[in-house]
Design a protein around this motif. Structure first.
Motif, mmCIF file in Angstrom:
data_model
loop_
_atom_site.group_PDB
_atom_site.id
_atom_site.type_symbol
_atom_site.label_atom_id
_atom_site.label_comp_id
_atom_site.label_asym_id
_atom_site.label_seq_id
_atom_site.Cartn_x
_atom_site.Cartn_y
_atom_site.Cartn_z
ATOM 1 N N CYS A 6 -6.098 10.041 -4.845
ATOM 2 C CA CYS A 6 -6.816 8.879 -4.302
ATOM 3 C C CYS A 6 -7.944 8.478 -5.255
ATOM 4 N N GLU B 117 5.736 4.319 0.277
ATOM 5 C CA GLU B 117 5.140 3.125 0.878
ATOM 6 C C GLU B 117 4.535 3.464 2.242
ATOM 7 N N ALA B 118 3.289 3.059 2.442
ATOM 8 C CA ALA B 118 2.596 3.325 3.703
ATOM 9 C C ALA B 118 3.097 2.411 4.789
ATOM 10 N N ASP B 119 3.197 2.948 5.986
ATOM 11 C CA ASP B 119 3.667 2.136 7.120
ATOM 12 C C ASP B 119 2.598 1.130 7.533
ATOM 13 N N VAL C 177 -4.568 6.136 1.797
ATOM 14 C CA VAL C 177 -3.724 4.976 1.498
ATOM 15 C C VAL C 177 -4.317 4.224 0.296
ATOM 16 N N TYR D 1 -3.269 14.742 -1.823
ATOM 17 C CA TYR D 1 -2.993 13.351 -2.166
ATOM 18 C C TYR D 1 -3.875 12.932 -3.341
ATOM 19 N N LYS E 67 0.844 -1.196 0.000
ATOM 20 C CA LYS E 67 0.000 0.000 0.000
ATOM 21 C C LYS E 67 0.883 1.252 0.000
ATOM 22 N N TYR E 68 0.374 2.326 -0.605
ATOM 23 C CA TYR E 68 1.158 3.542 -0.793
ATOM 24 C C TYR E 68 0.305 4.792 -0.526
ATOM 25 N N ILE E 69 1.014 5.888 -0.339
ATOM 26 C CA ILE E 69 0.362 7.198 -0.384
ATOM 27 C C ILE E 69 0.980 7.952 -1.543
ATOM 28 N N TYR F 95 -0.948 11.500 7.728
ATOM 29 C CA TYR F 95 -2.047 10.990 6.925
ATOM 30 C C TYR F 95 -2.851 9.909 7.646
ATOM 31 N N ASP G 191 -5.872 6.542 6.943
ATOM 32 C CA ASP G 191 -6.142 5.460 5.993
ATOM 33 C C ASP G 191 -6.923 5.955 4.777
#
Length: 237
Positions: free
Chosen positions: A195, A235-237, A215, A193, A166-168, A210, A212
């Motif tokens: 989306c 990359e999202a944590d 994401v 962002y 998953k990414y932002i 940010y 969810d």
């Protein structure tokens, strides 16, 4: 003319003459002051000393001020531009035109009011894969505009996207301050962002820390439009 009339005129005539003389002396004094100042400025210039009007700036300083104003306005102007792009996408358009000025009323007088700094905005939008074209007879003209379209070539290496991750997708240089309505102090920051929303990609603003809501699964990015693929993914944590 009666004796009474002649007496009245003789009383006023000297006073009127003195008044005119006083006005003439005042004008002569002001003229002498202006001549003294011009002579002083000329003497300074002849001796190599610089003198400058209180509000005088040279061309380089004027250009620098314009550039600083454009850069300061860029985050908010990007936000407005993305709002217009989102509206156009919802209407299934392939391009929009952004005008540099609109006609407004300032202090009761009709004047040009700037909407966008289109030259700076053009450079910024190209980072996201948009095609831009400045359309104007002169760079700062009344009818200057920027055409923005989203059928450009892909500019990113999509192979680095892992469909399972998953990414932002934050848009560069879109950070804006959120200020307290009472104190006027910055209390947080927003970032734009990219989306997917209802099978369409949109630009939304979210807190810099940010949630969810922004994401995006990698598999969605792989099949996204070119302008989305041109955004550097994180990359999202």
């Amino acid at each position: 003319m009666s004796l009474f009339s002649r007496r009245k005129l003789s009383e006023y005539e000297p006073n009127d003459h003195q008044h005119q003389l006083n006005k003439l002396n005042f004008k002569v004094t002001k003229l002498e002051d202006r001549i003294d100042k011009l002579e002083n400025d000329w003497e300074c210039a002849s001796q190599g000393e610089s003198f400058q009007l209180a509000n005088g700036i040279d061309a380089k300083e004027a250009a620098n001020r314009v550039e600083k104003a454009a850069q300061k306005a860029l985050p908010n102007e990007l936000k407005k531009a993305f709002d217009e792009i989102n509206s156009a996408v919802k209407n299934e358009q392939q391009s929009i035109r952004l005008w540099q000025y609109k006609l407004g009323i300032v202090n009761g007088e009709p004047q040009r009011v700037r909407i966008y700094h289109i030259a700076a905005l053009s450079k910024e939008l190209k980072k996201y894969g948009y095609e831009t074209k400045l359309d104007s007879n002169d760079s700062d003209g009344r009818f200057s505009s920027l055409k923005v379209s989203w059928e450009g070539k892909e500019t990113s290496d999509i192979s680095k996207i892992d469909p399972a991750k998953k990414y932002i997708l934050p848009l560069e240089d879109t950070e804006c301050e959120i200020t307290d309505s009472v104190t006027g102090k910055a209390i947080s920051h927003e970032v734009a962002y990219a989306c997917p929303r209802d099978d369409k990609w949109e630009i939304i603003y979210e807190r810099k820390i940010y949630s969810d809501a922004v994401v995006v699964p990698g598999k969605n990015i792989i099949s996204a439009p070119n302008w989305v693929k041109s955004i550097e993914p994180i990359e999202a944590d």
